[in-house]
Design an enzyme around this catalytic site. Structure first.
Site, PDB file in Angstrom:
ATOM      1  N   LYS A  54       0.777  -0.945  -0.034  1.00 18.40           N
ATOM      2  CA  LYS A  54       0.036   0.008  -0.031  1.00 18.40           C
ATOM      3  C   LYS A  54       0.836   1.086   0.127  1.00 18.40           C
ATOM      4  O   LYS A  54       0.574   2.217  -0.613  1.00 18.40           O
ATOM      5  CB  LYS A  54      -0.844   0.051   1.131  1.00 18.40           C
ATOM      6  CG  LYS A  54      -0.256  -0.126   2.586  1.00 18.40           C
ATOM      7  CD  LYS A  54      -0.197   1.404   3.143  1.00 18.40           C
ATOM      8  CE  LYS A  54       0.543   1.284   4.566  1.00 18.40           C
ATOM      9  NZ  LYS A  54       0.696   2.754   5.285  1.00 18.40           N
TER      10      LYS A  54
ATOM     11  N   VAL B  64      10.445   9.093   8.250  1.00 13.86           N
ATOM     12  CA  VAL B  64      10.815   7.924   7.306  1.00 13.86           C
ATOM     13  C   VAL B  64       9.882   7.604   6.655  1.00 13.86           C
ATOM     14  O   VAL B  64       8.475   7.946   6.877  1.00 13.86           O
ATOM     15  CB  VAL B  64      10.923   6.660   8.137  1.00 13.86           C
ATOM     16  CG1 VAL B  64      11.008   5.483   7.300  1.00 13.86           C
ATOM     17  CG2 VAL B  64      12.242   6.743   9.246  1.00 13.86           C
TER      18      VAL B  64
ATOM     19  N   SER C 169      -0.708  10.978   5.078  1.00 11.03           N
ATOM     20  CA  SER C 169      -0.011   9.759   4.667  1.00 11.03           C
ATOM     21  C   SER C 169       1.489  10.498   4.131  1.00 11.03           C
ATOM     22  O   SER C 169       1.525  11.228   3.248  1.00 11.03           O
ATOM     23  CB  SER C 169      -0.549   8.927   3.528  1.00 11.03           C
ATOM     24  OG  SER C 169       0.519   8.247   2.841  1.00 11.03           O
TER      25      SER C 169
END
Length: 339
Positions: free
Chosen positions: A194, A282, A257
């Site tokens: 994903k 990250v 996101s």
């Protein structure tokens, strides 16, 4: 050995802290370990994680701890929430400190860098086969979970009793619904693929394509995930659930996101290094893309979206050219076994 905490969480970043907050808010004494003593000291003094979740208070039952031995002695239930590229290192450090009755669950999403191995294989190499293992996955943004907003996840593991115990431990009627699942491989794989598709969705939006293109990417991305999953022995039905469709939609459509924002920056003209710097944390999907692409090639699984994201990230292809190549592919049936 008697537990002094109900669960120990390894990883005091945004997601590890959010899960610890959820557990402690549900009445469970939760120890939260982080590898930087100064960061842990700040958690104790501020009663919040200002570095990652500013303004969200830590419950009284959440105990920050900088000493790994102390943290692992506190509970036989160990939840690992660290990036995939340090997962093996953390478990290797933990191995001599684990209790004989320890049970290991992780919320780490991704594959092992360079090798493309599932996290379960990394775990077994680091700590052996004697400990029950489990994975939790699903559509979760740390900030929302920490703030008590309703969230749902799935859990699968090697030991049915451990899975059942984790559902009881994590489930909260007020904030977190937890589903048991029996597809250990599928839940691990969904969390890696994903991220790649989310970068693709960000690239599409960054170029200036609309909702139609984004939705097509998500839909065909789900096909790629399912295809790879079946080749690895996962169940296709898993990818219709929280760790597949749920996580995919969330990560591809919301700017919380990091992977989507990374793709957006690239689509608008940033280079890879600049885009990563802009995110400031990250971006798991950057490594995941290379790992998933390599895995698909090794297994002979066709994943055209993943391939084009890989070309943009690692071969310098422009996002516009990648989109053109996807659109100009040979016409095929939507329901055929190959895209």
């Amino acid at each position: 050995m008697k537990n002094t905490a109900d669960i120990t969480v390894l990883g005091a970043g945004s997601y590890g802290t959010a899960l610890a907050i959820s557990l402690a808010s549900n009445g469970h004494r939760t120890m939260l370990w982080g590898h930087e003593p100064e960061h842990i000291e700040n958690l104790k003094n501020d009663k919040s994680n200002e570095a990652f979740l500013p303004g969200i208070p830590l419950p009284d039952l959440l105990i920050p701890e900088a000493d790994l031995a102390t943290a692992l002695a506190a509970s036989n239930n160990v939840l690992v929430v660290v990036p995939s590229h340090v997962f093996g290192l953390v478990l290797t450090q933990a191995k001599p400190l684990l209790r004989k009755d320890s049970r290991i669950v992780w919320a780490t999403k991704g594959l092992e860098p360079e090798t493309g191995r599932l996290i379960q294989d990394v775990a077994r190499e680091a700590i052996g086969d004697e400990f029950p293992l489990a994975v939790l996955s699903g559509p979760t943004f740390a900030k929302e979970l920490a703030a008590g907003m309703p969230t749902a996840i799935s859990i699968a593991g090697t030991d049915p009793q451990f899975t059942k115990d984790l559902v009881e431990l994590l489930h909260s009627p007020k904030r977190l619904r937890v589903y048991a699942n029996d597809d250990f491989i599928g839940l691990q794989l969904g969390g890696a693929v994903k991220n790649v598709i989310a970068i693709g969705a960000g690239l599409s939006d960054g170029i200036g394509f609309g909702a139609n293109a984004r939705t097509a990417l998500i839909t065909r991305g789900l096909v790629e995930l399912t295809r790879l999953g079946e080749a690895m022995g996962a169940q296709a039905s898993t990818f219709m659930g929280m760790a597949g469709l749920g996580d995919l939609v969330l990560t591809c459509t919301d700017n919380q996101s990091r992977n989507r924002r990374f793709g957006l920056a690239l689509g608008k003209g940033s280079d890879v290094e600049t885009a990563q710097d802009e995110i400031g944390q990250v971006v798991e999907g950057y490594r995941n893309t290379k790992e998933v692409y390599t895995l698909a090639k090794r297994l002979g699984v066709e994943m055209p979206i993943t391939e084009q994201v890989y070309q943009v990230l690692y071969k310098g292809k422009s996002p516009v050219d990648a989109a053109k190549e996807l659109l100009s592919r040979e016409k095929k049936s939507e329901t055929s076994s190959a895209e």
